[in-house]
Motif scaffolding. Sequence first.
Motif, PDB file in Angstrom:
ATOM      1  N   UNK A 183       0.848  -1.260   0.042  1.00  0.00           N
ATOM      2  CA  UNK A 183      -0.088   0.000   0.178  1.00  0.00           C
ATOM      3  C   UNK A 183       0.946   1.137   0.009  1.00  0.00           C
ATOM      4  N   UNK A 184       2.000   1.392   0.957  1.00  0.00           N
ATOM      5  CA  UNK A 184       2.745   2.382   1.173  1.00  0.00           C
ATOM      6  C   UNK A 184       3.594   2.737  -0.241  1.00  0.00           C
ATOM      7  N   UNK A 185       3.928   1.695  -0.993  1.00  0.00           N
ATOM      8  CA  UNK A 185       4.836   1.769  -2.131  1.00  0.00           C
ATOM      9  C   UNK A 185       3.850   2.172  -3.544  1.00  0.00           C
ATOM     10  N   UNK A 186       2.404   1.958  -3.113  1.00  0.00           N
ATOM     11  CA  UNK A 186       1.451   2.073  -4.390  1.00  0.00           C
ATOM     12  C   UNK A 186       1.656   1.043  -5.536  1.00  0.00           C
ATOM     13  N   UNK A 187       2.079  -0.268  -4.885  1.00  0.00           N
ATOM     14  CA  UNK A 187       2.246  -1.323  -5.739  1.00  0.00           C
ATOM     15  C   UNK A 187       1.259  -1.492  -6.869  1.00  0.00           C
ATOM     16  N   UNK A 228      11.390  -0.410   4.912  1.00  0.00           N
ATOM     17  CA  UNK A 228      11.021   0.445   3.633  1.00  0.00           C
ATOM     18  C   UNK A 228       9.365   0.761   3.711  1.00  0.00           C
ATOM     19  N   UNK A 229       8.804   0.115   4.214  1.00  0.00           N
ATOM     20  CA  UNK A 229       7.487   0.924   4.658  1.00  0.00           C
ATOM     21  C   UNK A 229       7.457   2.346   5.239  1.00  0.00           C
ATOM     22  N   UNK A 230       8.329   2.132   6.112  1.00  0.00           N
ATOM     23  CA  UNK A 230       8.490   3.558   6.898  1.00  0.00           C
ATOM     24  C   UNK A 230       9.151   4.684   6.002  1.00  0.00           C
ATOM     25  N   UNK A 231       9.925   4.016   4.983  1.00  0.00           N
ATOM     26  CA  UNK A 231      10.479   5.066   4.084  1.00  0.00           C
ATOM     27  C   UNK A 231       9.462   5.573   2.926  1.00  0.00           C
ATOM     28  N   UNK A 232       8.597   4.624   2.561  1.00  0.00           N
ATOM     29  CA  UNK A 232       7.573   5.227   1.461  1.00  0.00           C
ATOM     30  C   UNK A 232       6.455   5.782   2.404  1.00  0.00           C
ATOM     31  N   UNK A 233       6.249   5.617   3.371  1.00  0.00           N
ATOM     32  CA  UNK A 233       5.180   6.640   4.076  1.00  0.00           C
ATOM     33  C   UNK A 233       5.735   7.971   4.712  1.00  0.00           C
ATOM     34  N   UNK A 234       7.254   8.027   4.470  1.00  0.00           N
ATOM     35  CA  UNK A 234       7.727   9.289   4.511  1.00  0.00           C
ATOM     36  C   UNK A 234       7.441  10.238   3.586  1.00  0.00           C
ATOM     37  N   UNK A 235       7.823  11.628   3.989  1.00  0.00           N
ATOM     38  CA  UNK A 235       7.788  12.790   2.647  1.00  0.00           C
ATOM     39  C   UNK A 235       8.429  12.245   1.672  1.00  0.00           C
ATOM     40  N   UNK A 236       9.876  11.879   2.030  1.00  0.00           N
ATOM     41  CA  UNK A 236      10.777  11.544   0.823  1.00  0.00           C
ATOM     42  C   UNK A 236      10.308  10.291   0.082  1.00  0.00           C
ATOM     43  N   UNK A 237       9.823   9.331   0.646  1.00  0.00           N
ATOM     44  CA  UNK A 237       9.563   8.263  -0.096  1.00  0.00           C
ATOM     45  C   UNK A 237       8.339   8.795  -1.075  1.00  0.00           C
ATOM     46  N   UNK A 238       7.071   9.693  -0.250  1.00  0.00           N
ATOM     47  CA  UNK A 238       6.304   9.798  -1.236  1.00  0.00           C
ATOM     48  C   UNK A 238       6.489  10.757  -2.456  1.00  0.00           C
ATOM     49  N   UNK A 239       7.591  11.398  -2.252  1.00  0.00           N
ATOM     50  CA  UNK A 239       8.066  12.447  -3.099  1.00  0.00           C
ATOM     51  C   UNK A 239       8.950  11.495  -4.273  1.00  0.00           C
TER      52      UNK A 239
END
Length: 180
Positions: A38-42, A118-129
């Motif tokens: 979900x976080x990575x929009x797979x 990895x989930x925490x990264x994708x949930x972060x603003x940097x991951x979303x960017x």
Amino acid sequence: MRQLPFRSRLLSILGLLLFAGGAWAAEPSEADIEKLLVASRAESMLQAIIPQMEAMQQEQFRQLMGDQPLTPEQQAEVQRIQARTNEIVRRTLAWDNMKPMYVQVYRQSFSRDDVRAITRFYESSAGQALLDKTPALMQNLMVAIQEKMVPMLEELQSEAQNVSAMPAPEVSPPQKRRRK
């Protein structure tokens, strides 16, 4: 009782540590992996591939047909085949079909700690960017790569011309063996 030499004991200990090392890395749960997906929009990334694949198929059909004019019946047949292949692609790449494969591959590839980080990264603003800007990044990379390819292709063409300008090596026919 005979003691093992020091070297054998050391190798045994190292072997046990290596074997146990795999047990130290906990396997991610399905819930951990689903949260990452979900976080990575797979799912949306997978669905974004489908129109690209359909466009590539359509281009392949166009190339196969070339400049030859088609009768209305032939055009209808080509459209029917394209619709059928599009249906197969969409059915094959449907999220419900692909999600179990994603879960299995992620489980085989990452530990629970990896998945959570990895989930925490994708949930972060940097991951979303990163997720937001990846399509533009890929487009920019394709343009940059194509710009690099033009001089390379010209160089390869020049090399091919140099090779074709070389005289062919002389080849002598095989000698016949004499029978005794």
